[in-house]
Write a protein that holds these residues in place. Structure first.
Motif, PDB file in Angstrom:
ATOM      1  N   LEU A   9      18.990  -6.110   1.891  1.00  0.00           N
ATOM      2  CA  LEU A   9      18.216  -5.104   2.401  1.00  0.00           C
ATOM      3  C   LEU A   9      18.972  -3.947   2.982  1.00  0.00           C
ATOM      4  O   LEU A   9      18.551  -2.934   3.347  1.00  0.00           O
ATOM      5  CB  LEU A   9      17.523  -5.654   3.580  1.00  0.00           C
ATOM      6  N   ASN A  10      20.311  -4.143   3.246  1.00  0.00           N
ATOM      7  CA  ASN A  10      21.220  -3.203   3.459  1.00  0.00           C
ATOM      8  C   ASN A  10      21.301  -2.174   2.092  1.00  0.00           C
ATOM      9  O   ASN A  10      21.332  -1.039   2.470  1.00  0.00           O
ATOM     10  CB  ASN A  10      22.725  -3.826   3.701  1.00  0.00           C
ATOM     11  N   TYR A  11      21.099  -2.650   0.893  1.00  0.00           N
ATOM     12  CA  TYR A  11      21.264  -1.960  -0.453  1.00  0.00           C
ATOM     13  C   TYR A  11      20.200  -1.148  -0.336  1.00  0.00           C
ATOM     14  O   TYR A  11      20.080  -0.041  -0.902  1.00  0.00           O
ATOM     15  CB  TYR A  11      21.665  -2.976  -1.432  1.00  0.00           C
ATOM     16  N   VAL A  12      18.833  -1.884  -0.261  1.00  0.00           N
ATOM     17  CA  VAL A  12      17.824  -1.146  -0.223  1.00  0.00           C
ATOM     18  C   VAL A  12      17.576  -0.045   0.650  1.00  0.00           C
ATOM     19  O   VAL A  12      17.134   1.161   0.489  1.00  0.00           O
ATOM     20  CB  VAL A  12      16.407  -2.130   0.112  1.00  0.00           C
ATOM     21  N   GLU A  13      18.359  -0.210   1.804  1.00  0.00           N
ATOM     22  CA  GLU A  13      18.123   1.000   2.773  1.00  0.00           C
ATOM     23  C   GLU A  13      18.848   1.916   2.259  1.00  0.00           C
ATOM     24  O   GLU A  13      18.609   3.420   2.454  1.00  0.00           O
ATOM     25  CB  GLU A  13      18.835   0.651   4.238  1.00  0.00           C
ATOM     26  N   GLN A  29      17.859   5.928   1.248  1.00  0.00           N
ATOM     27  CA  GLN A  29      18.515   7.277   1.931  1.00  0.00           C
ATOM     28  C   GLN A  29      19.054   8.023   0.928  1.00  0.00           C
ATOM     29  O   GLN A  29      19.072   9.247   1.085  1.00  0.00           O
ATOM     30  CB  GLN A  29      19.492   6.620   2.874  1.00  0.00           C
ATOM     31  N   ASP A  30      19.590   7.534  -0.165  1.00  0.00           N
ATOM     32  CA  ASP A  30      19.951   8.387  -1.267  1.00  0.00           C
ATOM     33  C   ASP A  30      18.888   9.116  -1.984  1.00  0.00           C
ATOM     34  O   ASP A  30      19.092  10.176  -2.530  1.00  0.00           O
ATOM     35  CB  ASP A  30      20.882   7.583  -2.369  1.00  0.00           C
ATOM     36  N   GLN A  31      17.827   8.357  -2.254  1.00  0.00           N
ATOM     37  CA  GLN A  31      16.699   8.869  -2.846  1.00  0.00           C
ATOM     38  C   GLN A  31      16.108   9.997  -2.121  1.00  0.00           C
ATOM     39  O   GLN A  31      15.825  11.079  -2.690  1.00  0.00           O
ATOM     40  CB  GLN A  31      15.660   7.644  -3.195  1.00  0.00           C
ATOM     41  N   ALA A  32      16.180  10.026  -0.567  1.00  0.00           N
ATOM     42  CA  ALA A  32      15.472  10.877   0.084  1.00  0.00           C
ATOM     43  C   ALA A  32      16.525  12.199   0.214  1.00  0.00           C
ATOM     44  O   ALA A  32      16.058  13.370   0.091  1.00  0.00           O
ATOM     45  CB  ALA A  32      15.421  10.524   1.619  1.00  0.00           C
ATOM     46  N   GLU A  87       0.768  -1.290   0.053  1.00  0.00           N
ATOM     47  CA  GLU A  87       0.052  -0.082   0.015  1.00  0.00           C
ATOM     48  C   GLU A  87       0.681   1.321  -0.022  1.00  0.00           C
ATOM     49  O   GLU A  87       0.377   2.311  -0.120  1.00  0.00           O
ATOM     50  CB  GLU A  87      -0.932   0.046   1.213  1.00  0.00           C
ATOM     51  N   GLY A  88       2.288   1.028  -0.099  1.00  0.00           N
ATOM     52  CA  GLY A  88       3.009   2.412   0.021  1.00  0.00           C
ATOM     53  C   GLY A  88       3.029   3.042   1.081  1.00  0.00           C
ATOM     54  O   GLY A  88       3.645   4.235   1.064  1.00  0.00           O
ATOM     55  N   VAL A  89       2.858   2.432   2.392  1.00  0.00           N
ATOM     56  CA  VAL A  89       2.863   2.916   3.604  1.00  0.00           C
ATOM     57  C   VAL A  89       4.504   3.245   3.830  1.00  0.00           C
ATOM     58  O   VAL A  89       4.800   4.544   4.667  1.00  0.00           O
ATOM     59  CB  VAL A  89       2.424   1.911   4.808  1.00  0.00           C
ATOM     60  N   PHE A  90       5.270   2.412   3.725  1.00  0.00           N
ATOM     61  CA  PHE A  90       6.696   2.663   4.124  1.00  0.00           C
ATOM     62  C   PHE A  90       7.546   3.072   2.916  1.00  0.00           C
ATOM     63  O   PHE A  90       8.356   4.077   3.029  1.00  0.00           O
ATOM     64  CB  PHE A  90       7.469   1.164   4.584  1.00  0.00           C
ATOM     65  N   TYR A  91       7.341   2.582   1.643  1.00  0.00           N
ATOM     66  CA  TYR A  91       8.078   3.095   0.381  1.00  0.00           C
ATOM     67  C   TYR A  91       7.738   2.439  -0.723  1.00  0.00           C
ATOM     68  O   TYR A  91       6.818   1.434  -0.828  1.00  0.00           O
ATOM     69  CB  TYR A  91       9.516   3.041   0.690  1.00  0.00           C
ATOM     70  N   ASN A  92       8.011   3.287  -2.030  1.00  0.00           N
ATOM     71  CA  ASN A  92       7.201   2.633  -3.166  1.00  0.00           C
ATOM     72  C   ASN A  92       8.331   1.637  -3.982  1.00  0.00           C
ATOM     73  O   ASN A  92       9.083   2.211  -4.320  1.00  0.00           O
ATOM     74  CB  ASN A  92       7.063   3.980  -4.076  1.00  0.00           C
ATOM     75  N   ARG A  93       8.185   0.383  -3.846  1.00  0.00           N
ATOM     76  CA  ARG A  93       9.116  -0.367  -4.570  1.00  0.00           C
ATOM     77  C   ARG A  93       9.169  -0.325  -5.964  1.00  0.00           C
ATOM     78  O   ARG A  93      10.448  -0.408  -6.554  1.00  0.00           O
ATOM     79  CB  ARG A  93       8.821  -1.909  -4.326  1.00  0.00           C
ATOM     80  N   GLN A  94       8.108   0.227  -6.522  1.00  0.00           N
ATOM     81  CA  GLN A  94       8.250   0.636  -8.061  1.00  0.00           C
ATOM     82  C   GLN A  94       9.241   1.452  -8.565  1.00  0.00           C
ATOM     83  O   GLN A  94       9.947   1.180  -9.431  1.00  0.00           O
ATOM     84  CB  GLN A  94       6.833   0.891  -8.600  1.00  0.00           C
ATOM     85  N   ILE A  95       9.357   2.618  -7.664  1.00  0.00           N
ATOM     86  CA  ILE A  95      10.582   3.548  -8.016  1.00  0.00           C
ATOM     87  C   ILE A  95      11.895   3.071  -8.092  1.00  0.00           C
ATOM     88  O   ILE A  95      12.685   3.193  -8.790  1.00  0.00           O
ATOM     89  CB  ILE A  95      10.454   4.541  -6.858  1.00  0.00           C
ATOM     90  N   MET A  96      12.154   1.807  -7.130  1.00  0.00           N
ATOM     91  CA  MET A  96      13.626   1.268  -7.275  1.00  0.00           C
ATOM     92  C   MET A  96      13.651   0.361  -8.405  1.00  0.00           C
ATOM     93  O   MET A  96      14.724   0.360  -9.151  1.00  0.00           O
ATOM     94  CB  MET A  96      13.731   0.343  -5.991  1.00  0.00           C
ATOM     95  N   PHE A  97      12.622  -0.136  -9.087  1.00  0.00           N
ATOM     96  CA  PHE A  97      12.653  -1.071 -10.495  1.00  0.00           C
ATOM     97  C   PHE A  97      12.676  -0.221 -11.585  1.00  0.00           C
ATOM     98  O   PHE A  97      13.034  -0.738 -12.599  1.00  0.00           O
ATOM     99  CB  PHE A  97      11.709  -2.045  -9.994  1.00  0.00           C
ATOM    100  N   LYS A  98      12.570   1.148 -11.422  1.00  0.00           N
ATOM    101  CA  LYS A  98      12.712   1.925 -12.653  1.00  0.00           C
ATOM    102  C   LYS A  98      14.204   2.377 -13.012  1.00  0.00           C
ATOM    103  O   LYS A  98      14.230   2.898 -14.180  1.00  0.00           O
ATOM    104  CB  LYS A  98      11.856   3.175 -12.372  1.00  0.00           C
ATOM    105  N   ASN A 145      17.772  17.749  -1.929  1.00  0.00           N
ATOM    106  CA  ASN A 145      18.562  18.569  -2.598  1.00  0.00           C
ATOM    107  C   ASN A 145      17.685  19.305  -3.917  1.00  0.00           C
ATOM    108  O   ASN A 145      17.987  20.344  -4.060  1.00  0.00           O
ATOM    109  CB  ASN A 145      19.717  17.795  -3.256  1.00  0.00           C
ATOM    110  N   GLU A 146      16.810  18.476  -4.308  1.00  0.00           N
ATOM    111  CA  GLU A 146      16.172  19.088  -5.644  1.00  0.00           C
ATOM    112  C   GLU A 146      15.210  20.231  -5.181  1.00  0.00           C
ATOM    113  O   GLU A 146      15.023  21.295  -5.943  1.00  0.00           O
ATOM    114  CB  GLU A 146      15.348  18.007  -6.150  1.00  0.00           C
ATOM    115  N   GLN A 147      14.640  20.184  -3.809  1.00  0.00           N
ATOM    116  CA  GLN A 147      13.715  20.799  -3.372  1.00  0.00           C
ATOM    117  C   GLN A 147      14.614  22.377  -3.118  1.00  0.00           C
ATOM    118  O   GLN A 147      14.023  23.306  -3.366  1.00  0.00           O
ATOM    119  CB  GLN A 147      13.141  20.533  -2.071  1.00  0.00           C
ATOM    120  N   ILE A 148      15.693  22.084  -2.609  1.00  0.00           N
ATOM    121  CA  ILE A 148      16.783  23.114  -2.418  1.00  0.00           C
ATOM    122  C   ILE A 148      17.068  24.016  -3.562  1.00  0.00           C
ATOM    123  O   ILE A 148      17.039  25.336  -3.724  1.00  0.00           O
ATOM    124  CB  ILE A 148      17.981  22.940  -1.617  1.00  0.00           C
TER     125      ILE A 148
END
Length: 256
Positions: A225-229, A233-236, A179-190, A241-244
């Motif tokens: 799962l370390n890689y996913v984390e 973190q890099d995505q966040a 349901e995307g409560v924690f994060y969106n898996r699809q983004i990683m697979f793009k 940075n993009e907002q700034i």
């Protein structure tokens, strides 16, 4: 003497016990529709009245639910695992993502270790079949399919560990992830590079399981799962940075 007369089990009781076992073992899943009454009675080799008695008892227990004109379904027994208030709280706080991944790392590492030791050959065939589908989806570059198969792959490992408490608990956790409560898996697979690394990591997990190397299987899950984390973190950080950067651009445009 501590003996009681042996009584033959009612047919409806035997049906209840069989359906309970299928739900407990995760074979019948929440939301899954049972076969029509006539078909199910024939499969179980019981009369339809006995089947109706069993279905009624299971409905009273909250394990099955009837939908008017649609049939009988396995109840959403996982729905109470997390209250709506707690789900919303998770969604509003980034630290919940890291705690979620830490929890998964511990539980799935243990599940992989157990699966390598305890899974039947058929269990491992299921894991292999899902990984084969992951490879096929990877070649088609469909992030939605890859994300869905990712969840199925990890759940197959948990199922192969044969711990019913872990099974239902982790299914509930994966429902929140879906349901995307924690994060969106699809983004990683793009992302092409990320997609390839994720596939390689799942290949390592699968290979370790097929070889029944418990320590390697646990290590491969933890590495994944370390890689996913790290990716999250890099995505966040990139989003911040993009907002700034957008604020700077807007300010420069105003000054010109």
């Amino acid at each position: 003497m501590p003996f009681r007369p042996v009584q033959s089990e009612k047919l409806s009781t035997a049906v209840v016990r069989q359906i309970e076992e299928l739900i407990l073992r995760g074979i019948l899943r929440p939301g899954e529709r049972l076969p029509p009454e006539r078909e199910l009675a024939e499969r179980l080799k019981v009369s339809r009245p006995s089947l109706r008695d069993a279905i009624g008892l299971l409905q009273d227990q909250g394990l099955l639910s009837a939908r008017a004109g649609a049939g009988v379904y396995v109840a959403d027994v996982l729905g109470s695992a997390f209250s709506p208030a707690l789900v919303h709280l998770f969604a509003r706080h980034d630290e919940a993502v890291l705690d979620y991944l830490s929890f998964r790392r511990d539980m799935e590492g243990l599940a992989a270790h157990r699966a390598a030791q305890l899974a039947s050959d058929t269990d491992l065939q299921v894991v292999q079949a899902i990984f084969d589908k992951m490879e096929a989806a990877h070649s088609k570059r469909n992030p939605d399919d890859e994300a869905q198969l990712d969840a199925q792959f990890h759940m197959a490992i948990i199922e192969a560990s044969h711990n019913v408490v872990m099974l239902h608990m982790m299914r509930s956790m994966y429902d929140l992830l879906r349901e995307g409560v924690f994060y969106n898996r699809q983004i990683m697979f793009k992302q092409r590079a990320t997609r390839q690394l994720l596939l390689d990591q799942h290949r390592n997990i699968n290979s370790s399981l097929q070889a029944r190397d418990a320590d390697a299987a646990r290590g491969a899950v933890e590495t994944h799962l370390n890689y996913v984390e790290t990716c999250l973190q890099d995505q966040a950080k990139a989003e911040r940075n993009e907002q700034i950067a957008q604020q700077r651009l807007a300010h420069e445009v105003e000054r010109s």
